[in-house]
Design a protein around this motif. Structure first.
Motif, PDB file in Angstrom:
ATOM      1  N   LYS A 132     -25.597   1.990 -41.179  1.00  0.00           N
ATOM      2  CA  LYS A 132     -25.907   2.236 -42.811  1.00  0.00           C
ATOM      3  C   LYS A 132     -24.507   3.186 -43.347  1.00  0.00           C
ATOM      4  CE  LYS A 132     -30.894   2.001 -44.043  1.00  0.00           C
ATOM      5  NZ  LYS A 132     -32.020   2.995 -44.502  1.00  0.00           N
ATOM      6  N   ARG A 133     -24.378   3.940 -42.802  1.00  0.00           N
ATOM      7  CA  ARG A 133     -22.935   4.889 -42.983  1.00  0.00           C
ATOM      8  C   ARG A 133     -21.839   4.034 -42.963  1.00  0.00           C
ATOM      9  NH1 ARG A 133     -25.109   9.094 -39.987  1.00  0.00           N
ATOM     10  NH2 ARG A 133     -24.013   8.723 -38.642  1.00  0.00           N
ATOM     11  N   LYS A 134     -21.451   3.240 -41.742  1.00  0.00           N
ATOM     12  CA  LYS A 134     -20.981   1.993 -41.386  1.00  0.00           C
ATOM     13  C   LYS A 134     -20.758   0.692 -42.904  1.00  0.00           C
ATOM     14  CE  LYS A 134     -17.949  -1.180 -38.361  1.00  0.00           C
ATOM     15  NZ  LYS A 134     -18.128  -2.528 -37.305  1.00  0.00           N
ATOM     16  N   ASN A 135     -21.816   0.781 -43.476  1.00  0.00           N
ATOM     17  CA  ASN A 135     -21.671  -0.354 -44.135  1.00  0.00           C
ATOM     18  C   ASN A 135     -21.116   0.048 -45.748  1.00  0.00           C
ATOM     19  OD1 ASN A 135     -22.250  -2.295 -42.598  1.00  0.00           O
ATOM     20  ND2 ASN A 135     -24.628  -2.344 -42.904  1.00  0.00           N
ATOM     21  N   ALA A 136     -21.825   1.780 -45.825  1.00  0.00           N
ATOM     22  CA  ALA A 136     -20.761   2.456 -47.138  1.00  0.00           C
ATOM     23  C   ALA A 136     -19.588   3.186 -47.236  1.00  0.00           C
ATOM     24  CB  ALA A 136     -22.155   3.722 -47.138  1.00  0.00           C
ATOM     25  N   LEU A 138     -18.950   5.117 -44.954  1.00  0.00           N
ATOM     26  CA  LEU A 138     -19.212   6.863 -45.409  1.00  0.00           C
ATOM     27  C   LEU A 138     -19.179   7.602 -43.285  1.00  0.00           C
ATOM     28  CD1 LEU A 138     -21.438   7.064 -47.149  1.00  0.00           C
ATOM     29  CD2 LEU A 138     -19.710   8.179 -47.466  1.00  0.00           C
ATOM     30  N   SER A 139     -18.762   7.279 -42.420  1.00  0.00           N
ATOM     31  CA  SER A 139     -18.378   7.308 -40.994  1.00  0.00           C
ATOM     32  C   SER A 139     -17.426   8.138 -41.120  1.00  0.00           C
ATOM     33  CB  SER A 139     -18.420   5.544 -39.928  1.00  0.00           C
ATOM     34  OG  SER A 139     -19.379   4.864 -39.855  1.00  0.00           O
ATOM     35  N   ARG A 140     -18.015   8.684 -39.981  1.00  0.00           N
ATOM     36  CA  ARG A 140     -16.732  10.115 -39.398  1.00  0.00           C
ATOM     37  C   ARG A 140     -15.790   9.580 -38.039  1.00  0.00           C
ATOM     38  NH1 ARG A 140     -21.622  12.015 -41.668  1.00  0.00           N
ATOM     39  NH2 ARG A 140     -21.874  13.819 -42.422  1.00  0.00           N
ATOM     40  N   ASN A 141     -14.642   8.782 -38.746  1.00  0.00           N
ATOM     41  CA  ASN A 141     -14.590   7.991 -38.356  1.00  0.00           C
ATOM     42  C   ASN A 141     -12.671   9.056 -38.021  1.00  0.00           C
ATOM     43  OD1 ASN A 141     -15.281   5.619 -38.257  1.00  0.00           O
ATOM     44  ND2 ASN A 141     -14.365   5.012 -39.704  1.00  0.00           N
ATOM     45  N   HIS A 142     -12.775   8.744 -36.551  1.00  0.00           N
ATOM     46  CA  HIS A 142     -11.126   9.768 -35.811  1.00  0.00           C
ATOM     47  C   HIS A 142     -11.261  10.989 -36.288  1.00  0.00           C
ATOM     48  CE1 HIS A 142      -9.449   5.780 -35.360  1.00  0.00           C
ATOM     49  NE2 HIS A 142      -9.335   5.591 -36.259  1.00  0.00           N
ATOM     50  N   VAL A 143     -12.217  11.839 -35.880  1.00  0.00           N
ATOM     51  CA  VAL A 143     -12.704  13.175 -36.314  1.00  0.00           C
ATOM     52  C   VAL A 143     -11.955  13.608 -36.188  1.00  0.00           C
ATOM     53  CG1 VAL A 143     -13.690  14.658 -35.784  1.00  0.00           C
ATOM     54  CG2 VAL A 143     -15.122  12.782 -36.121  1.00  0.00           C
ATOM     55  N   GLN A 282      -9.291   6.402 -42.065  1.00  0.00           N
ATOM     56  CA  GLN A 282      -9.832   5.616 -42.240  1.00  0.00           C
ATOM     57  C   GLN A 282     -11.700   6.549 -42.573  1.00  0.00           C
ATOM     58  OE1 GLN A 282     -10.713   1.669 -43.871  1.00  0.00           O
ATOM     59  NE2 GLN A 282      -7.971   2.471 -43.394  1.00  0.00           N
ATOM     60  N   ASN A 283     -11.144   7.579 -42.614  1.00  0.00           N
ATOM     61  CA  ASN A 283     -12.315   9.030 -42.444  1.00  0.00           C
ATOM     62  C   ASN A 283     -12.609   8.858 -44.094  1.00  0.00           C
ATOM     63  OD1 ASN A 283     -14.275  10.716 -43.059  1.00  0.00           O
ATOM     64  ND2 ASN A 283     -13.533  11.655 -40.589  1.00  0.00           N
ATOM     65  N   ILE A 284     -13.171   8.916 -45.090  1.00  0.00           N
ATOM     66  CA  ILE A 284     -13.573   9.589 -46.655  1.00  0.00           C
ATOM     67  C   ILE A 284     -13.678  10.614 -46.717  1.00  0.00           C
ATOM     68  CG2 ILE A 284     -15.692   8.767 -47.021  1.00  0.00           C
ATOM     69  CD1 ILE A 284     -12.307   8.443 -49.189  1.00  0.00           C
ATOM     70  N   TRP A 285     -14.472  11.351 -45.825  1.00  0.00           N
ATOM     71  CA  TRP A 285     -14.523  13.159 -45.541  1.00  0.00           C
ATOM     72  C   TRP A 285     -14.052  13.768 -45.451  1.00  0.00           C
ATOM     73  CZ3 TRP A 285     -19.512  14.182 -46.490  1.00  0.00           C
ATOM     74  CH2 TRP A 285     -20.814  12.703 -47.242  1.00  0.00           C
ATOM     75  N   ALA A 286     -12.885  13.167 -44.792  1.00  0.00           N
ATOM     76  CA  ALA A 286     -11.282  14.200 -44.235  1.00  0.00           C
ATOM     77  C   ALA A 286     -10.476  14.536 -46.147  1.00  0.00           C
ATOM     78  CB  ALA A 286     -11.036  13.347 -43.638  1.00  0.00           C
TER      79      ALA A 286
END
Length: 347
Positions: A132-136, A138-143, A282-286
């Motif tokens: 679900k996070r990936k589809n949205a 919202l994944s935490r990629n390349h932390v 590709q980490n929108i959280w960052a």
């Protein structure tokens, strides 16, 4: 662009810009009534993400799993904050001493709603599952890389202040380097910054609210249409124009045109850097955390007054300072990744 994609884009524009314009009318009423407009600014940041979320829920693939409960909490939080903002324009307000400056009761109510909604939504986005996070998006990629970029942004944030002070010094005015050094090299300053970063989950809806719309959703669309470099530059302009009402009614009430140009410089500059980091991670959280840092560290490095961004007076000469100090972010437009021909560049 498919019909579904067009519908999503139209809905995004209607929410991100349409709601902002409508709420600006009520901001003007609040301004005329002499009321604090902070509640409007708090909720304004959520509109872009609401446009993306509603687009996914209304026109997205019905078979695709999404964090719908988290989305619902996000939308409800924004809706309640809209009501608080509207009430703040008409009803009497009380100014409350917060320890970091006076804030209105309506600003406080708005922040309570934001805090509760953010805490619940953050947990829901955390436990919803990887799919679900990936589809949205919202994944935490390349932390680790994302953490490195956040640290770099903090370094650039401080460097930007020093550059601004240096330009003012060259103009023959003492900007107060001693005071700045006392703040930057004070351990308590960085303890406060650390505590502030830990509080991100409690207010993240506002900052993800912007970045989920601008960087995650609109940036790829703009880059597909205008190229990686051109798309990011135009997005910076679009982002700045979105702030127009705030520039004339909140950030400044006596130098709106200058404030808008300053906003344009800042949005283009930060848009270049944020766009670069998003393409690399590709980490929108960052990106949301960097936006959070930018807005909140200003308060810390300006003496701790939470109202430092309100009612500014900006001279035309100050725009030269703003341009020079933002060159460190603008320089990233020359990064090789922007030369790529693919529609969306990923590391």
């Amino acid at each position: 662009m498919t019909n579904v994609e067009k519908k999503r884009l139209i809905l995004f524009i209607a929410i991100a810009y349409g709601v902002t314009i409508i709420m600006s009318i009520f901001m003007k009423i609040g301004l005329n009534n002499g009321h604090d407009l902070s509640a409007f600014m708090n909720v304004m940041m959520t509109y872009p993400a609401c446009g993306v979320i509603l687009g996914l829920l209304c026109f997205g693939d019905k078979e695709m799993k999404l964090p719908k409960i988290g989305y619902l909490v996000f939308l409800v939080t924004s809706a309640i904050m809209v009501v608080v903002a509207l009430l703040s324009a008409f009803l009497p307000e009380t100014m409350i001493e917060s320890g970091a400056g006076l804030i209105s009761n309506w600003n406080m109510y708005s922040q309570y709603v934001l805090l509760a909604g953010s805490a619940i939504a953050y947990i829901l986005f955390w436990v919803c599952g990887k799919e679900k996070r990936k589809n949205a998006g919202l994944s935490r990629n390349h932390v680790l890389l994302s953490i490195a970029f956040v640290a770099l942004f903090i370094l650039f944030f401080v460097l930007r202040i020093y550059i601004g002070y240096g330009v003012v010094k060259l103009g023959g005015i003492d900007p107060g380097f001693d005071t700045l050094n006392a703040t930057v090299f004070n351990l308590n300053t960085w303890i406060t910054c650390g505590i502030l970063l830990l509080n991100f989950p409690l207010t993240f809806i506002a900052f993800l609210g912007e970045e989920y719309g601008w960087r995650y959703y609109l940036q790829p669309i703009m880059q597909k249409k205008f190229g990686l470099r051109g798309g990011v530059l135009l997005l910076g302009v679009i982002w700045a124009i979105w702030h127009l009402g705030a520039d004339f009614m909140f950030y400044s009430t006596d130098s709106g045109p200058q404030m808008f140009v300053a906003q344009l410089i800042t949005c283009v500059a930060l848009g270049i850097f944020f766009g670069y980091v998003f393409m690399k991670t590709q980490n929108i959280w960052a990106i949301a955390i960097m936006h959070y840092i930018n807005n909140n560290f200003i308060v810390i490095f300006s003496g701790g007054d939470v109202n430092v961004l309100q009612n500014q007076t900006v001279s035309w000469g100050a725009l030269i300072v703003s341009l020079v100090q933002n060159l460190i972010f603008m320089a990233f437009i020359l990064a090789p990744i922007y030369n790529k021909k693919k529609e969306v560049a990923e590391s």
